[in-house]
Design a protein around this motif. Sequence first.
Motif, mmCIF file in Angstrom:
data_model
loop_
_atom_site.group_PDB
_atom_site.id
_atom_site.type_symbol
_atom_site.label_atom_id
_atom_site.label_comp_id
_atom_site.label_asym_id
_atom_site.label_seq_id
_atom_site.Cartn_x
_atom_site.Cartn_y
_atom_site.Cartn_z
ATOM 1 N N ASP A 43 0.827 -1.204 0.000
ATOM 2 C CA ASP A 43 0.000 0.000 0.000
ATOM 3 C C ASP A 43 0.869 1.264 0.000
ATOM 4 N N TYR A 44 1.891 1.248 -0.799
ATOM 5 C CA TYR A 44 2.864 2.339 -0.854
ATOM 6 C C TYR A 44 2.193 3.684 -1.144
ATOM 7 N N TYR A 45 1.299 3.733 -2.107
ATOM 8 C CA TYR A 45 0.677 4.990 -2.508
ATOM 9 C C TYR A 45 -0.249 5.528 -1.416
ATOM 10 N N GLN A 46 -0.912 4.652 -0.697
ATOM 11 C CA GLN A 46 -1.751 5.089 0.426
ATOM 12 C C GLN A 46 -0.890 5.688 1.526
ATOM 13 N N GLN A 47 0.277 5.113 1.753
ATOM 14 C CA GLN A 47 1.181 5.649 2.768
ATOM 15 C C GLN A 47 1.691 7.041 2.380
ATOM 16 N N GLU A 48 1.900 7.275 1.105
ATOM 17 C CA GLU A 48 2.356 8.590 0.661
ATOM 18 C C GLU A 48 1.295 9.660 0.916
ATOM 19 N N LEU A 49 0.030 9.290 0.805
ATOM 20 C CA LEU A 49 -1.039 10.254 1.062
ATOM 21 C C LEU A 49 -1.093 10.664 2.528
ATOM 22 N N ALA A 50 -0.666 9.793 3.421
ATOM 23 C CA ALA A 50 -0.678 10.085 4.850
ATOM 24 C C ALA A 50 0.629 10.730 5.320
ATOM 25 N N TYR A 51 1.441 11.197 4.400
ATOM 26 C CA TYR A 51 2.761 11.740 4.721
ATOM 27 C C TYR A 51 2.692 12.965 5.643
ATOM 28 N N GLN A 52 1.754 13.877 5.400
ATOM 29 C CA GLN A 52 1.665 15.088 6.212
ATOM 30 C C GLN A 52 1.327 14.755 7.665
ATOM 31 N N LYS A 53 0.421 13.833 7.874
ATOM 32 C CA LYS A 53 0.090 13.423 9.243
ATOM 33 C C LYS A 53 1.304 12.796 9.922
ATOM 34 N N ARG A 54 2.060 12.047 9.169
ATOM 35 C CA ARG A 54 3.259 11.417 9.713
ATOM 36 C C ARG A 54 4.272 12.472 10.146
ATOM 37 N N MET A 55 4.454 13.509 9.330
ATOM 38 C CA MET A 55 5.412 14.564 9.662
ATOM 39 C C MET A 55 4.987 15.323 10.921
ATOM 40 N N GLU A 56 3.688 15.520 11.092
ATOM 41 C CA GLU A 56 3.198 16.159 12.319
ATOM 42 C C GLU A 56 3.476 15.277 13.531
ATOM 43 N N VAL A 92 -1.326 4.213 26.482
ATOM 44 C CA VAL A 92 -0.637 4.207 25.197
ATOM 45 C C VAL A 92 -1.164 3.063 24.348
ATOM 46 N N LYS A 93 -1.504 3.380 23.109
ATOM 47 C CA LYS A 93 -1.923 2.372 22.133
ATOM 48 C C LYS A 93 -1.052 2.542 20.902
ATOM 49 N N GLY A 94 -0.682 1.425 20.306
ATOM 50 C CA GLY A 94 0.102 1.538 19.085
ATOM 51 C C GLY A 94 0.684 0.232 18.616
ATOM 52 N N GLN A 95 1.540 0.361 17.613
ATOM 53 C CA GLN A 95 2.171 -0.793 16.980
ATOM 54 C C GLN A 95 3.664 -0.531 16.835
ATOM 55 N N LEU A 96 4.412 -1.605 16.939
ATOM 56 C CA LEU A 96 5.839 -1.588 16.673
ATOM 57 C C LEU A 96 6.040 -2.415 15.407
ATOM 58 N N HIS A 97 6.445 -1.750 14.313
ATOM 59 C CA HIS A 97 6.593 -2.413 13.016
ATOM 60 C C HIS A 97 8.068 -2.715 12.777
ATOM 61 N N PHE A 98 8.362 -3.946 12.474
ATOM 62 C CA PHE A 98 9.721 -4.361 12.120
ATOM 63 C C PHE A 98 9.754 -4.512 10.606
ATOM 64 N N PHE A 99 10.568 -3.716 9.967
ATOM 65 C CA PHE A 99 10.602 -3.600 8.516
ATOM 66 C C PHE A 99 11.971 -4.028 8.009
ATOM 67 N N ARG A 100 12.008 -5.043 7.157
ATOM 68 C CA ARG A 100 13.260 -5.539 6.574
ATOM 69 C C ARG A 100 13.324 -5.076 5.119
ATOM 70 N N ASP A 135 4.651 3.527 15.995
ATOM 71 C CA ASP A 135 3.520 4.404 15.709
ATOM 72 C C ASP A 135 2.541 4.240 16.859
ATOM 73 N N PHE A 136 2.363 5.287 17.668
ATOM 74 C CA PHE A 136 1.500 5.141 18.843
ATOM 75 C C PHE A 136 0.765 6.433 19.159
ATOM 76 N N THR A 137 -0.271 6.301 19.962
ATOM 77 C CA THR A 137 -1.022 7.457 20.443
ATOM 78 C C THR A 137 -1.016 7.448 21.961
ATOM 79 N N ALA A 138 -0.928 8.633 22.528
ATOM 80 C CA ALA A 138 -0.976 8.806 23.977
ATOM 81 C C ALA A 138 -1.652 10.136 24.253
ATOM 82 N N GLY A 139 -2.666 10.114 25.091
ATOM 83 C CA GLY A 139 -3.390 11.345 25.417
ATOM 84 C C GLY A 139 -4.070 11.965 24.209
#
Length: 152
Positions: A43-56, A92-100, A135-139
């Motif tokens: 889902d590479y292209y979907q991830q690119e669309l969420a780039y601004q949220k990631r930078m924040e 805290v809720k989130g995921q730890l992604h291991f990427f090779r 990638d996690f959320t807190a508060g």
Amino acid sequence: MTPIKPRTIWPYAIIAVFVLFASYIGYMVQQAMRTTVDLVSPDYYQQELAYQKRMESVARTAALPAPVELRYEAAAQRLTLQLPPALASQPVKGQLHFFRPSDQRLDFSLPLQAGANQPFSTAKMQPGYWRVRLDFTAGGQAYFVEKELLIK
């Protein structure tokens, strides 16, 4: 009587060079066609669309009073996640992604557990270069950290 001219090998040499060159190009095309080309993720292209949220999220993580730490202990085959004390009291809720990067089939994710100090076993991970994305959320705020990891 006409004198016999000696035969020259240049026409044969030129033809041989062309045949060898064409064979080499054919071999290289065959090797290129056998190579698998995978995108970084399906889902590479979907991830690119969420780039601004990631930078924040990255900016919010950088603004924390203490950094989010990922420590790798090779002897214990353990990766320890240490959240800052400011986030330790919040749920805290989130995921730890291991990427090779070299093999997409080895990628996996683990959910975060409650607590500021969380160990993860690296015993089943193949040695080599990994990227760890947290990638996690807190508060109600989103946070993101990406670290490089070399498993030995």
